[in-house]
Scaffold this active site. Structure first.
Site, PDB file in Angstrom:
ATOM      1  N   GLN A  31       3.718   7.617   2.134  1.00  0.00           N
ATOM      2  CA  GLN A  31       2.962   6.842   3.116  1.00  0.00           C
ATOM      3  C   GLN A  31       2.911   5.400   2.628  1.00  0.00           C
ATOM      4  O   GLN A  31       2.429   5.122   1.519  1.00  0.00           O
ATOM      5  CB  GLN A  31       1.535   7.398   3.229  1.00  0.00           C
ATOM      6  CG  GLN A  31       1.456   8.684   4.000  1.00  0.00           C
ATOM      7  CD  GLN A  31       1.708   8.452   5.483  1.00  0.00           C
ATOM      8  OE1 GLN A  31       0.840   8.019   6.205  1.00  0.00           O
ATOM      9  NE2 GLN A  31       2.925   8.749   5.938  1.00  0.00           N
ATOM     10  N   GLU A  68      -6.465  18.506   5.206  1.00  0.00           N
ATOM     11  CA  GLU A  68      -5.232  17.738   5.407  1.00  0.00           C
ATOM     12  C   GLU A  68      -4.156  18.272   4.465  1.00  0.00           C
ATOM     13  O   GLU A  68      -4.438  18.962   3.498  1.00  0.00           O
ATOM     14  CB  GLU A  68      -5.454  16.259   5.055  1.00  0.00           C
ATOM     15  CG  GLU A  68      -6.671  15.628   5.663  1.00  0.00           C
ATOM     16  CD  GLU A  68      -6.815  14.142   5.311  1.00  0.00           C
ATOM     17  OE1 GLU A  68      -7.028  13.356   6.229  1.00  0.00           O
ATOM     18  OE2 GLU A  68      -6.740  13.778   4.123  1.00  0.00           O
ATOM     19  N   ARG A 122      -2.946  17.155  11.739  1.00  0.00           N
ATOM     20  CA  ARG A 122      -1.899  16.379  11.055  1.00  0.00           C
ATOM     21  C   ARG A 122      -1.337  17.043   9.805  1.00  0.00           C
ATOM     22  O   ARG A 122      -1.900  17.975   9.269  1.00  0.00           O
ATOM     23  CB  ARG A 122      -2.444  15.012  10.679  1.00  0.00           C
ATOM     24  CG  ARG A 122      -3.708  15.006   9.859  1.00  0.00           C
ATOM     25  CD  ARG A 122      -4.153  13.557   9.642  1.00  0.00           C
ATOM     26  NE  ARG A 122      -5.386  13.466   8.885  1.00  0.00           N
ATOM     27  CZ  ARG A 122      -6.604  13.397   9.420  1.00  0.00           C
ATOM     28  NH1 ARG A 122      -6.744  13.428  10.744  1.00  0.00           N
ATOM     29  NH2 ARG A 122      -7.660  13.318   8.663  1.00  0.00           N
ATOM     30  N   ASP A 123      -0.208  16.500   9.372  1.00  0.00           N
ATOM     31  CA  ASP A 123       0.462  16.816   8.113  1.00  0.00           C
ATOM     32  C   ASP A 123       1.160  18.176   8.140  1.00  0.00           C
ATOM     33  O   ASP A 123       0.842  19.076   7.341  1.00  0.00           O
ATOM     34  CB  ASP A 123      -0.514  16.729   6.921  1.00  0.00           C
ATOM     35  CG  ASP A 123      -1.377  15.477   6.974  1.00  0.00           C
ATOM     36  OD1 ASP A 123      -0.911  14.471   7.547  1.00  0.00           O
ATOM     37  OD2 ASP A 123      -2.519  15.497   6.461  1.00  0.00           O
ATOM     38  N   TRP A 129       0.810  -1.232   0.000  1.00  0.00           N
ATOM     39  CA  TRP A 129       0.000   0.000   0.000  1.00  0.00           C
ATOM     40  C   TRP A 129       0.838   1.275   0.000  1.00  0.00           C
ATOM     41  O   TRP A 129       1.776   1.406   0.787  1.00  0.00           O
ATOM     42  CB  TRP A 129      -0.893   0.017   1.230  1.00  0.00           C
ATOM     43  CG  TRP A 129      -1.642   1.307   1.427  1.00  0.00           C
ATOM     44  CD1 TRP A 129      -1.192   2.431   2.065  1.00  0.00           C
ATOM     45  CD2 TRP A 129      -2.955   1.627   0.955  1.00  0.00           C
ATOM     46  NE1 TRP A 129      -2.146   3.421   2.030  1.00  0.00           N
ATOM     47  CE2 TRP A 129      -3.241   2.947   1.356  1.00  0.00           C
ATOM     48  CE3 TRP A 129      -3.923   0.916   0.230  1.00  0.00           C
ATOM     49  CZ2 TRP A 129      -4.459   3.575   1.066  1.00  0.00           C
ATOM     50  CZ3 TRP A 129      -5.131   1.549  -0.056  1.00  0.00           C
ATOM     51  CH2 TRP A 129      -5.384   2.858   0.364  1.00  0.00           C
ATOM     52  N   MET A 130       0.425   2.234  -0.833  1.00  0.00           N
ATOM     53  CA  MET A 130       0.997   3.582  -0.766  1.00  0.00           C
ATOM     54  C   MET A 130      -0.125   4.603  -0.792  1.00  0.00           C
ATOM     55  O   MET A 130      -1.100   4.431  -1.521  1.00  0.00           O
ATOM     56  CB  MET A 130       1.897   3.832  -1.976  1.00  0.00           C
ATOM     57  CG  MET A 130       2.516   5.225  -1.974  1.00  0.00           C
ATOM     58  SD  MET A 130       3.389   5.587  -3.503  1.00  0.00           S
ATOM     59  CE  MET A 130       1.997   5.908  -4.570  1.00  0.00           C
ATOM     60  N   ASP A 176      -0.085   9.082   0.451  1.00  0.00           N
ATOM     61  CA  ASP A 176       0.453  10.416   0.151  1.00  0.00           C
ATOM     62  C   ASP A 176       1.953  10.464  -0.159  1.00  0.00           C
ATOM     63  O   ASP A 176       2.743   9.796   0.515  1.00  0.00           O
ATOM     64  CB  ASP A 176       0.284  11.344   1.364  1.00  0.00           C
ATOM     65  CG  ASP A 176      -1.073  11.265   2.004  1.00  0.00           C
ATOM     66  OD1 ASP A 176      -1.945  10.577   1.474  1.00  0.00           O
ATOM     67  OD2 ASP A 176      -1.250  11.898   3.069  1.00  0.00           O
TER      68      ASP A 176
HETATM   69  C1  FRU Z   1      -4.176  11.926   3.572  1.00  0.00           C
HETATM   70  C2  FRU Z   1      -3.908  11.351   4.970  1.00  0.00           C
HETATM   71  C3  FRU Z   1      -3.148  12.319   5.829  1.00  0.00           C
HETATM   72  C4  FRU Z   1      -2.516  11.403   6.836  1.00  0.00           C
HETATM   73  C5  FRU Z   1      -2.184  10.199   6.013  1.00  0.00           C
HETATM   74  C6  FRU Z   1      -2.273   8.889   6.738  1.00  0.00           C
HETATM   75  O1  FRU Z   1      -4.413  10.921   2.634  1.00  0.00           O
HETATM   76  O2  FRU Z   1      -5.141  11.001   5.581  1.00  0.00           O
HETATM   77  O3  FRU Z   1      -3.951  13.314   6.412  1.00  0.00           O
HETATM   78  O4  FRU Z   1      -1.386  11.968   7.440  1.00  0.00           O
HETATM   79  O5  FRU Z   1      -3.086  10.208   4.917  1.00  0.00           O
HETATM   80  O6  FRU Z   1      -1.829   7.836   5.926  1.00  0.00           O
END
Ligand code: FRU
Length: 489
Positions: free
Chosen positions: A51, A216, A155-156, A32-33, A35
């Site tokens: 991610q 986000e 987050r982020d 899985w990938m 962001d």
């Molecule tokens: C966006 C998100 C981010 C979070 C990440 C988790 O796609 O939901 O807000 O940090 O993915 O994988």
């Protein structure tokens, strides 16, 4: 796990025969990938973190995968950069964040979960391994006065330098109000002072675009006095509405003064973009291209999620964004078909017998004509049973991706998407199309970008064809290239 280049290669090789798996878009060796994270141009190499769940093709315990490229086209897999670790603030996952160059020290600021906090890590070996800062988290959660309304969504982090300060923007929400970006300031990166919300959305209004309930993945781009905020919008908790928005404006005295806003990537699959500024002064953007099929199909396939092509982003004088694929992609071009002045009367089609492939680039320049409908079919089976159509309707000035016949499999997405295209009077319609197995990306006149996913079932759905289904059109030029895979497998 990518524990060595050899195992990444073995994973890629094992999945290489999957007809839906893209050949020249970046994606991880397997699993899985989502962001793009920590984008950084460092000593001539483009670093892409992402991610990554190395254990399964579903969202799970998120790590940061890592790859580098010297040219924005070819990528090398590197060992996992961040791993959730028991006893630390990122024990539940290393979620999205950014990379900066702190006076020669590569530094990551990312989201540790759960709860959602900001963590810092640095590298002493050219971004290969990362040392977790012992004082983490550097921000322990939303500011006290806002905490209750955020539901813990925080987050982020996105960090940039301005004058004597580092600034940090982070995504959050305010219950009953909408999405929100919070602004922090620091001199050291390890201690942060909360300033105020930089921008707050309104989930009650639909004008001009619905800005959703949670924001986000913020980014702030600087073009002299002009700024562009990019962030990603989440709809209601249970809805699957996800899309990025832009807002142009000015940043003065730590406040943001918005000018124009809107959607800038269409089609419903491009999400959570992140930008980097490279040593040519370009802002380059990648986004996560989501799957358009059930999770069970991805689990069977062994992979899910693709990175978009790298796209150059800049504001346009009258509002809106200029969006163009990077010119470096031309190095992938192989066999070339070149045609000029193709006149298509209503009902006519144009193709070459050998123009059949699922990894292609196409540049089409068309003279605008009144009340015509012109298009390009891709992934077309010889009998036309499977086909995906990109169609331009001149009367409404809309470009559409028509997917009703894109796959014989009824359980993958078949919805259509359509968007208005702005063009100056007399301007040629220029379609720049990239097809990569299950990925279709279309750039229209450098200011409209659509991304979609298709999953044809038939192995012979490889045909390509121009058509006029209403009125007549003159195609000034048509360039089609076969594109090479970037993986040497
Ligand atoms: C966006 C998100 C981010 C979070 C990440 C988790 O796609 O939901 O807000 O940090 O993915 O994988």
């Amino acid at each position: 796990m990518i524990d060595s280049a050899a195992s990444a290669y073995a994973q890629r090789k094992g999945l290489a025969s999957d007809p839906h798996r893209p050949g020249y878009h970046f994606l991880p060796p397997a699993n899985w990938m989502n962001d793009p994270n920590g984008l950084l141009h460092w000593k001539g190499q483009y670093h892409l973190f992402y991610q990554y769940n190395p254990d399964a093709p579903v969202h799970g315990r998120m790590h940061w995968g890592h790859a580098t490229s010297p040219d924005l086209v070819h990528w090398t897999d590197l060992p996992i950069a961040l791993t959730p670790t028991p006893g630390r603030a990122d024990a539940g996952g290393c979620w999205s964040g950014c990379a900066i160059d702190n006076h020669g020290t590569p530094t990551l600021l990312y989201t540790g979960v759960d709860p959602q906090v900001v963590c810092l890590a640095t590298s002493a070996d050219e971004l290969l391994t990362w040392q977790y800062y012992p004082g983490n988290p550097v921000i322990a959660g939303p500011p006290a006065e806002l905490q209750a309304g955020t539901g813990g969504d925080f987050r982020d982090p996105f960090v940039w330098k301005e004058g004597e300060y580092w600034y940090l923007l982070i995504g959050s929400r305010r219950e009953g109000v909408g999405g929100m970006l919070l602004l922090y300031r620091s001199r050291t990166l390890s201690t942060w002072q909360y300033l105020h919300p930089l921008l707050v959305g309104d989930a009650r209004t639909l004008q001009p675009v619905w800005t959703g309930e949670m924001w986000e993945c913020p980014n702030l781009l600087t073009f002299g006095d002009q700024r562009v905020l990019l962030f990603s919008v989440v709809g209601a908790q249970e809805s699957d509405l996800l899309y990025p928005l832009y807002v142009t404006g000015a940043f003065q005295d730590e406040q943001f003064y918005p000018q124009a806003q809107g959607m800038f990537v269409h089609g419903g699959y491009f999400y959570a973009p992140q930008v980097l500024s490279d040593d040519q002064g370009r802002y380059l953007m990648w986004g996560w291209l989501m799957e358009g099929r059930r999770s069970s199909f991805s689990q069977e396939a062994g992979w899910a999620g693709v990175m978009s092509l790298p796209v150059m982003v800049a504001p346009l004088p009258g509002g809106g964004l200029s969006l163009e694929p990077v010119p470096e992609l031309a190095t992938l071009r192989g066999h070339h078909w070149q045609d000029d002045c193709i006149e298509l009367e209503e009902g006519m089609t144009f193709s070459h017998d050998d123009m059949r492939d699922d990894c292609l680039e196409m540049l089409v320049a068309v003279e605008p004509s009144d009340n015509s409908e012109f298009g390009v079919k891709v992934r077309c089976s010889p009998d036309g049973q499977e086909q995906t159509r990109l169609v331009y309707q001149s009367a409404s000035r809309r470009i559409s991706i028509e997917r009703e016949q894109s796959s014989l499999n009824p359980a993958v997405d078949h919805g259509n998407c359509s968007v208005g295209v702005e063009a100056d009077p007399g301007e040629l319609l220029k379609l720049h199309i990239f097809l990569d197995c299950s990925v279709v990306e279309v750039f229209v006149n450098g200011r409209c970008y659509l991304a979609s996913r298709i999953y044809p079932e038939r192995r012979d759905s490889l045909g390509l064809e121009l058509f006029a289904r209403k009125g007549s059109v003159r195609v000034r030029s048509l360039d089609t290239w076969r594109l090479a895979s970037i993986w040497n497998i």
